[in-house]
Design an enzyme around this catalytic site. Structure first.
Site, mmCIF file in Angstrom:
data_model
loop_
_atom_site.group_PDB
_atom_site.id
_atom_site.type_symbol
_atom_site.label_atom_id
_atom_site.label_comp_id
_atom_site.label_asym_id
_atom_site.label_seq_id
_atom_site.Cartn_x
_atom_site.Cartn_y
_atom_site.Cartn_z
ATOM 1 N N GLN A 88 0.306 -8.092 -1.152
ATOM 2 C CA GLN A 88 0.828 -7.537 0.090
ATOM 3 C C GLN A 88 -0.073 -6.379 0.547
ATOM 4 O O GLN A 88 0.136 -5.837 1.628
ATOM 5 C CB GLN A 88 2.256 -7.012 -0.111
ATOM 6 N N ASP A 91 -5.728 -3.328 1.098
ATOM 7 C CA ASP A 91 -6.978 -2.785 0.547
ATOM 8 C C ASP A 91 -7.777 -3.918 -0.110
ATOM 9 O O ASP A 91 -7.245 -5.002 -0.357
ATOM 10 C CB ASP A 91 -6.681 -1.642 -0.458
ATOM 11 N N HIS A 106 -0.473 -9.706 4.098
ATOM 12 C CA HIS A 106 -0.231 -8.771 5.205
ATOM 13 C C HIS A 106 -1.505 -8.294 5.863
ATOM 14 O O HIS A 106 -1.528 -7.257 6.520
ATOM 15 C CB HIS A 106 0.585 -7.554 4.704
HETATM 16 N N1 APR Z 1 2.397 1.646 -11.391
HETATM 17 C C1 APR Z 1 3.257 0.603 -11.235
HETATM 18 N N2 APR Z 1 4.156 0.526 -10.231
HETATM 19 C C2 APR Z 1 4.185 1.552 -9.350
HETATM 20 C C3 APR Z 1 3.332 2.681 -9.454
HETATM 21 C C4 APR Z 1 2.406 2.696 -10.534
HETATM 22 N N3 APR Z 1 1.557 3.724 -10.709
HETATM 23 N N4 APR Z 1 3.626 3.536 -8.425
HETATM 24 C C5 APR Z 1 4.605 2.944 -7.702
HETATM 25 N N5 APR Z 1 4.952 1.772 -8.260
HETATM 26 C C6 APR Z 1 5.944 0.802 -7.794
HETATM 27 C C7 APR Z 1 7.200 1.406 -7.189
HETATM 28 O O1 APR Z 1 8.162 1.648 -8.210
HETATM 29 C C8 APR Z 1 7.660 0.273 -6.253
HETATM 30 O O2 APR Z 1 8.429 -0.701 -6.939
HETATM 31 O O3 APR Z 1 5.329 0.057 -6.756
HETATM 32 C C9 APR Z 1 6.327 -0.380 -5.831
HETATM 33 C C10 APR Z 1 5.900 0.038 -4.449
HETATM 34 O O4 APR Z 1 6.837 -0.486 -3.547
HETATM 35 P P1 APR Z 1 6.573 -0.313 -1.983
HETATM 36 O O5 APR Z 1 6.110 1.068 -1.695
HETATM 37 O O6 APR Z 1 7.773 -0.860 -1.278
HETATM 38 O O7 APR Z 1 5.315 -1.267 -1.688
HETATM 39 P P2 APR Z 1 5.334 -2.823 -1.428
HETATM 40 O O8 APR Z 1 6.397 -3.494 -2.233
HETATM 41 O O9 APR Z 1 3.931 -3.295 -1.615
HETATM 42 O O10 APR Z 1 5.704 -2.901 0.137
HETATM 43 C C11 APR Z 1 5.701 -4.190 0.710
HETATM 44 O O11 APR Z 1 6.107 -3.266 2.889
HETATM 45 O O12 APR Z 1 5.547 -1.542 4.286
HETATM 46 C C12 APR Z 1 5.404 -2.900 4.079
HETATM 47 O O13 APR Z 1 3.643 -4.332 4.671
HETATM 48 C C13 APR Z 1 3.958 -3.224 3.882
HETATM 49 O O14 APR Z 1 2.893 -4.562 2.186
HETATM 50 C C14 APR Z 1 3.899 -3.582 2.411
HETATM 51 C C15 APR Z 1 5.279 -4.122 2.144
#
Ligand code: APR
Length: 228
Positions: A88, A91, A106
């Protein structure tokens, strides 16, 4: 003997240790912006300069970031598995770590498109400004799938997950659909692993091994488990 197909669904959490912010870890704001202001067609229509500048900044952040141990671990798994990454993330850290099969659900931060046509993309390393026009005469914009926009690669992603022998989920809150729904297309009986520093509610994913660690550390645990 052909290699087992290892399908990996990654989200912002896998790039966190490279210094790139996640979306839902920072009290709903993304680098101080409301996500709906900068990641929706309405937001772009209302203030194209704000949105273009937001992604210009994100592009610089990515250019300054480096792949971390989790990205590198996945690239190394290609020695033993047919690894297909569905990310998703926009980068290019998976590619820079050496992964060869990466599908960006995405979009991609170093690509751009015209506002009229989502299927013609242009490479970009620098900034996009208001007034930068595509060949079709319309404004250029980031090649990013914003909220409320369709996800053109979804059918391909579904087909990949359906043929997985092993499914791994790393660093995604599983809150954004349709990406989050991909996990349900995996065959019930195959082994599934989730690596997250705080395991999200992963509905009733059966045959699941939970690795509640930051991605870099979690990758070492995963490699251990895969090699046994
Ligand atoms: N190591 C492992 N997991 C981590 C770390 C880390 N250092 N830091 C954060 N996380 C986890 C968090 O606990 C969370 O479950 O990564 C996840 C990040 O979740 P989101 O911020 O919701 O990111 P993501 O799931 O990729 O979002 C999906 O939402 O905003 C839209 O299009 C955008 O692609 C994005 C989509």
């Amino acid at each position: 003997m052909s290699k087992k197909k290892l399908v990996v669904l990654t989200g912002a959490g896998i790039s966190a240790e490279s210094g790139l912010k996640t979306f839902r870890d920072s009290d709903g704001l993304w680098e101080g912006y409301n996500v709906y202001e900068v990641a929706t067609p309405r937001g772009f229509a209302a203030n194209p300069k704000l949105v273009l500048d937001f992604y210009n900044m994100r592009r610089r952040d990515v250019a300054n970031a480096k792949p971390n141990a989790a990205h590198i671990g996945l690239a190394e798994l290609e020695n033993d598995f047919d690894v297909q990454i569905i990310t998703q993330n926009v980068d290019d850290l998976h590619e820079r770590a050496g992964s060869k099969q990466v599908l960006h659900l995405h979009g991609e931060i170093f690509k751009m498109r015209s506002v009229k046509n989502a299927s013609v993309t242009y490479e970009i390393l620098g900034d996009i400004q208001v007034g930068d026009m595509a060949e079709d005469g319309s404004q250029l914009r980031p090649f990013i799938v914003w909220f409320e926009e369709e996800v053109p690669l979804l059918p391909t992603a579904i087909q990949i997950v359906q043929t997985a022998d092993i499914l791994v989920i790393i660093g995604t809150s599983l809150q954004v659909y349709p990406a989050a729904g991909l996990v349900n297309y995996a065959k019930r009986a195959i082994p599934k692993f989730i690596i997250d520093k705080k395991i999200p509610y992963a509905s009733a994913i059966n045959n699941l091994t939970v690795i509640e660690k930051p991605a870099g550390e979690g990758m070492n645990v995963l490699i251990e488990k895969l090699n046994h």
